[in-house]
Design a protein around this motif. Structure first.
Motif, PDB file in Angstrom:
ATOM      1  N   ASP A 250      -1.420 -27.905  20.603  1.00 41.61           N
ATOM      2  CA  ASP A 250      -1.632 -29.267  21.155  1.00 41.61           C
ATOM      3  C   ASP A 250      -2.230 -28.942  22.602  1.00 41.61           C
TER       4      ASP A 250
ATOM      5  N   TYR B 136      -6.267 -30.015  23.078  1.00 47.28           N
ATOM      6  CA  TYR B 136      -6.400 -31.106  23.957  1.00 47.28           C
ATOM      7  C   TYR B 136      -7.639 -30.779  24.769  1.00 47.28           C
TER       8      TYR B 136
ATOM      9  N   ARG C   5       1.650 -36.571  23.013  1.00 46.42           N
ATOM     10  CA  ARG C   5       1.482 -35.416  22.211  1.00 46.42           C
ATOM     11  C   ARG C   5       2.718 -34.538  22.149  1.00 46.42           C
TER      12      ARG C   5
END
Length: 317
Positions: A139, A143, A316
């Motif tokens: 994640d 990102y 997230r």
């Protein structure tokens, strides 16, 4: 013996450690006229500067000239106090610890803004990936990768994990920067295969890093690979940036500006497409980073620390 081309490797007050392939490391001082030369910077020379020097009658070398810099990285935390950290870089490696201590997105974003301003490509390196789950690492990488940045993750406990980093730094001059305790010195030790920096553990009570590097220094490796280590910093001052430079350093806002019909406007008013995007569409974590930086420009003596990777801020995790 005539003048020889060197790179400044480290600065010790009035003395300089300089390096060239022909001579290796040597000690040097400034020529008299250079010591008297006015400069708006803290110091007329920084690590990474290319200089000409010649041997004196003793063992020391004398620096006679600084060559023009192709770029340099600056931070400014106070009015009139601009601190050039290093020069002539190929990339800036932003080390961000996943845990103990966790690096705030706001710190990363400030360094990304400073890098964009100087056109030095950034490389985001998440360290201590062994302390968090694979999902969280993915994640974090996704990102920033979706914003267009070069990203990778390493475990400082694994040589195999660090090996891919060689392909990112080989033949380049890379400035390593980050908070104290993120693993800059440990990483340099791995890459050099011997202890070149004194490392220290993270404070058990505060989970914050203890400073071990007291000034920047350059390490010259094989294949024209140069690593420049820096002291860990708590906050990256961006007072040398203008409001427009700050807004445009965010790639998602820069893309919005490219479609703006008012080509020569950029007054950042209420109808500005970038401002509308920030208010209505921008990721909440990025928005808070930008707001914090804007507040730094408007109130330069106030330091805000409200950017965190947390479930409360992003969806997230």
């Amino acid at each position: 013996m005539g003048k020889e081309l060197f790179t400044i490797a480290r600065i010790f007050g009035a003395y300089y450690e300089i390096y060239s392939e022909a001579t290796s490391y040597a000690l040097a001082v400034l020529k008299g006229k250079l010591r008297l030369k006015n400069s708006n910077e803290r110091h007329p020379f920084v690590v990474g500067d290319m200089i000409l020097a010649e041997k004196s009658s003793g063992e020391e070398w004398v620096i006679s000239e600084r060559l023009e810099r192709k770029n340099y990285l600056t931070r400014k935390s106070d009015k009139g106090d601009s601190h050039v950290l290093c020069a002539n870089l190929d990339q800036v490696a932003i080390l961000a610890s996943c845990k103990d201590p966790e690096t705030k997105p706001g710190f990363i974003d400030r360094l990304l803004a400073a890098s964009y301003h100087t056109e030095i490509p950034p490389l985001i390196i998440f360290t201590k990936k062994d302390l968090v789950s694979e999902e969280e690492i993915t994640d974090r990488e996704t990102y920033y990768r979706e914003l267009g940045y070069d990203v990778m993750s390493v475990s400082l406990l694994s040589e195999e994990s660090i090996l891919p980093l060689w392909e990112k730094i080989r033949g380049k001059r890379t400035f390593l920067c980050g908070n104290s305790g993120v693993g800059k010195s440990t990483l340099m030790n791995h890459l050099h295969q011997k202890t070149v920096q004194r490392t220290n553990l993270v404070s058990g009570s505060t989970k914050k890093g203890k400073h071990t590097t007291t000034n920047s220094f350059a390490l010259f490796l094989e294949g024209n690979t140069v690593l420049i280590d820096s002291p860990g910093v708590k906050e990256w001052g961006i007072l040398h940036l203008t409001p427009n430079e700050l807004w445009e350093s965010f790639p998602e806002l820069r893309k919005v500006k490219e479609g703006c019909q008012e080509i020569y406007c950029c007054e950042l008013g209420s109808e500005c497409p970038m401002r509308k995007y920030m208010d209505e569409t921008m990721d909440e974590t990025r928005k808070k980073s930008l707001e914090s930086m804007i507040e730094s420009l408007e109130n330069p003596y106030r330091v805000t620390r409200r950017d965190h990777w947390s479930k409360a801020v992003t969806k997230r995790y």
